[in-house]
Design an enzyme around this catalytic site. Sequence first.
Site: not given
Ligand SMILES: Nc1ncnc2c1ncn2[C@@H]1O[C@H](COP(=O)(O)OP(=O)(O)OP(=O)(O)O)[C@@H](O)[C@H]1O
Length: 305
Positions: A36, A62-65, A89, A273
């Site tokens: 992405t 992560g869960d956001g994805t 995370t 989110e």
């Molecule tokens: N290429 C990108 N660059 C920046 N942000 C992105 C990109 N692709 C997705 N995002 C954003 O990254 C955020 C998601 O991060 P994700 O939840 O996957 O990881 P995390 O916060 O490390 O994990 P967790 O939620 O499991 O703790 C989402 O808000 C999404 O909109």
Amino acid sequence: MKTWIIANPSSGTAAAKLDRVRELTANRPDIEVKVTTEPGHARALAMEAAAQGVDRVVAAGGDGTIHEVVQGLAVVQDRPMLGILPLGTGNDLARTLGISADPAEALAVLDHGVPRPLDLMKVEMGGKTYYGVNVSAGGFSGQVNEVLTGDMKSTWGPLAYVRGAMTVLPDLTAYRTSLAWDDGEFEQIDALNVVVANGRTCAGGVRVAPEADPADGLLDVVVVRYGSLLDLAGVATRLLAGDYLGSDDVSLRRVRKVRITSEPGMWFNIDGELIGNEPISFEAMPGALTVIAPPASTTDVPAAA
Ligand SMILES: Nc1ncnc2c1ncn2[C@@H]1O[C@H](COP(=O)(O)OP(=O)(O)OP(=O)(O)O)[C@@H](O)[C@H]1O
């Protein structure tokens, strides 16, 4: 079987693991890795995968994805199966389903796992519709979410939630909360926090709904009453230990639908989110998705290990 891995390079542990994923899939013509480039891209890619007849969409992040991928899958007619490759995370949904955070083990699930039904939560707030797959929380959790910054997450990792909670504790709010349950029954509670859950944990393993089953067609609604600070300290301790359902301040109800309004308006997050503080309604979508899970998934047992 055609598989797309939709990978978020900004997820917590992607920097360390994404190259390994590329290596492990290099000789697999059936698997394509799509990276992405911005927030919202994972949703668009999931919809494109469905349009191209891809059989399996693997949310790598992560869960956001996973949440973003699910926003895409929920609105298409022929939904590809969902796979999960934890690069985040907290990786809370992966915990509930028993999917390893090790890329090789998570990829092995794609070959040796079994398709299982996965419920979704249809969430409506302010005329907008969202789809939740893990946990939505309002009140205290929403306040914590509001203060969490990206810096705090990268410094504290899974402990960021505890750090955020310390910031919010002096501002504890009693929310005069109305809950309309699916049978039309109505309840009013002075609440500190409301959790509507499909999965069992959020914020990196905090067991907010220790008995939730993401395939039972129902939502676990956990309400923490506003009590004295002493009681709340007890609830917090039991929450981290995973047995807070035993507290007198905590109630669990399993329903298909719930509508929640409160004064002041609770800030709600869905799968981590933050979405807003208006009245909110939830409805279970039984078996809306099919997820590829390890053969002996933790959802076979009544409580998380
Ligand atoms: N290429 C990108 N660059 C920046 N942000 C992105 C990109 N692709 C997705 N995002 C954003 O990254 C955020 C998601 O991060 P994700 O939840 O996957 O990881 P995390 O916060 O490390 O994990 P967790 O939620 O499991 O703790 C989402 O808000 C999404 O909109």
